[in-house]
Design a protein around this motif. Structure first.
Motif, PDB file in Angstrom:
ATOM      1  N   MET A 154      19.491  76.972  85.005  1.00  0.00           N
ATOM      2  CA  MET A 154      18.572  76.495  83.973  1.00  0.00           C
ATOM      3  C   MET A 154      19.143  76.687  82.575  1.00  0.00           C
ATOM      4  O   MET A 154      18.680  76.078  81.622  1.00  0.00           O
ATOM      5  N   TYR A 155      20.131  77.579  82.440  1.00  0.00           N
ATOM      6  CA  TYR A 155      20.625  77.959  81.122  1.00  0.00           C
ATOM      7  C   TYR A 155      21.946  77.270  80.822  1.00  0.00           C
ATOM      8  O   TYR A 155      22.877  77.311  81.627  1.00  0.00           O
ATOM      9  N   HIS A 156      22.037  76.666  79.631  1.00  0.00           N
ATOM     10  CA  HIS A 156      23.209  75.890  79.248  1.00  0.00           C
ATOM     11  C   HIS A 156      23.698  76.350  77.877  1.00  0.00           C
ATOM     12  O   HIS A 156      22.912  76.818  77.047  1.00  0.00           O
ATOM     13  N   TYR A 157      24.999  76.197  77.658  1.00  0.00           N
ATOM     14  CA  TYR A 157      25.600  76.651  76.406  1.00  0.00           C
ATOM     15  C   TYR A 157      25.187  75.779  75.223  1.00  0.00           C
ATOM     16  O   TYR A 157      24.938  74.585  75.365  1.00  0.00           O
ATOM     17  N   LYS A 158      25.128  76.413  74.052  1.00  0.00           N
ATOM     18  CA  LYS A 158      24.900  75.686  72.810  1.00  0.00           C
ATOM     19  C   LYS A 158      25.740  76.338  71.708  1.00  0.00           C
ATOM     20  O   LYS A 158      26.209  77.480  71.850  1.00  0.00           O
ATOM     21  N   VAL A 159      25.946  75.628  70.596  1.00  0.00           N
ATOM     22  CA  VAL A 159      26.793  76.100  69.504  1.00  0.00           C
ATOM     23  C   VAL A 159      25.916  76.697  68.405  1.00  0.00           C
ATOM     24  O   VAL A 159      24.934  76.080  67.974  1.00  0.00           O
ATOM     25  N   ARG A 160      26.287  77.916  67.958  1.00  0.00           N
ATOM     26  CA  ARG A 160      25.538  78.594  66.908  1.00  0.00           C
ATOM     27  C   ARG A 160      26.513  79.229  65.913  1.00  0.00           C
ATOM     28  O   ARG A 160      27.726  79.171  66.075  1.00  0.00           O
ATOM     29  N   PHE A 161      26.002  79.903  64.892  1.00  0.00           N
ATOM     30  CA  PHE A 161      26.793  80.394  63.761  1.00  0.00           C
ATOM     31  C   PHE A 161      27.001  81.898  63.863  1.00  0.00           C
ATOM     32  O   PHE A 161      26.154  82.636  64.373  1.00  0.00           O
ATOM     33  N   THR A 162      28.138  82.364  63.344  1.00  0.00           N
ATOM     34  CA  THR A 162      28.400  83.799  63.240  1.00  0.00           C
ATOM     35  C   THR A 162      29.229  84.088  61.992  1.00  0.00           C
ATOM     36  O   THR A 162      30.042  83.254  61.567  1.00  0.00           O
ATOM     37  N   ALA A 163      29.035  85.257  61.385  1.00  0.00           N
ATOM     38  CA  ALA A 163      29.805  85.669  60.203  1.00  0.00           C
ATOM     39  C   ALA A 163      29.686  87.174  60.033  1.00  0.00           C
ATOM     40  O   ALA A 163      28.666  87.774  60.418  1.00  0.00           O
TER      41      ALA A 163
END
Length: 243
Positions: free
Chosen positions: A47-56
């Motif tokens: 049910m869980y799929h990858y997504k793109v997010r931010f890091t700093a």
């Protein structure tokens, strides 16, 4: 065994002659920013799929010797996953009637952490600027939220009960269809712990860093928690300032 010990000794001897990116006994500071390709493991994993997010964030490194550095960081990290899938669940009413329920969920889990990675950075002999890194990481939750739409089809349960959500050719009698739109906050535990591993390459103080994080903590704190753990790839670009 003697051959393995000899090869290990030769490897360590070679590394001792390599110039580190951070000189022995010196500190450096590295601000960095980039993206996380983030998801979950465990639970109902399909049910869980990858997504793109931010890091700093920023990391400080100390040169232990000519080939080893130890770094400590504080990194803002957006994590979570896309959620898209279905589960089948049996439920019983007080009158003894049993229903077969299929729940289709579409949405996103949003998590934000301040991560504190403690890493050993081993600089590879013969390849200036290349380092292998591994260590431990503590994550302090800033906030979490689940945004999702739930579609539920329920039918009286028999051994032949079956259905297909969204299909006009359902094979059961008298289905009950419901749609619920949810937005729930505070769904993850306040602390996450795991193991980051990765590689970095430095050229003229510019550092390209790639890591993979294995979460060891079950993060779900809802009423019916799943065995879910954070997993993500992190790609950042930073600049090292020697102190």
């Amino acid at each position: 065994m003697m051959k393995k010990l000899f090869l290990l000794a030769a490897f360590v001897s070679c590394m001792a002659g390599v110039n580190a990116q951070n000189p022995k006994g010196k500190f450096s500071i590295k601000p960095m920013a980039g993206i996380n390709v983030t998801g979950l493991s465990g639970g109902i994993s399909d049910m869980y799929h990858y997504k793109v997010r931010f890091t700093a964030g920023v990391e400080a490194e100390y040169g232990v010797n000519d080939w080893l550095g130890v770094s400590l960081g504080a990194v803002y990290s957006q994590e979570g996953a896309k959620v898209d899938g279905a589960v089948k669940v049996l439920s019983a009413l007080d009158d003894g009637t049993t229903y077969l329920n299929r729940v289709q969920m579409n949405g996103k889990l949003h998590c934000e952490y301040i991560n504190i990675p403690l890493l050993a950075n081993v600089y590879i002999p013969g390849v200036k600027g290349l380092a292998v890194k591994a260590g431990v990481q503590l994550g302090l939750l800033v906030g979490s939220k689940m945004e999702a739409v739930y579609y539920t089809v329920s039918v009286p349960y028999t051994e032949s009960s079956e259905f297909t959500i969204g299909s006009s050719e359902e094979t059961h009698d008298s289905p009950v269809f419901t749609r619920v739109e949810g937005n729930v906050s505070d769904v993850c535990k306040s602390v996450d712990f795991g193991i980051p591993v990765g590689l970095s390459y430095e050229y003229k103080n510019v550092v390209l860093d790639a890591r993979y994080y294995f979460g060891l903590t079950k993060i779900d704190k809802t009423a019916n928690p799943e065995d879910c753990r954070n997993r993500y790839f992190s790609f950042t670009l930073g600049y090292r300032f020697h102190l």
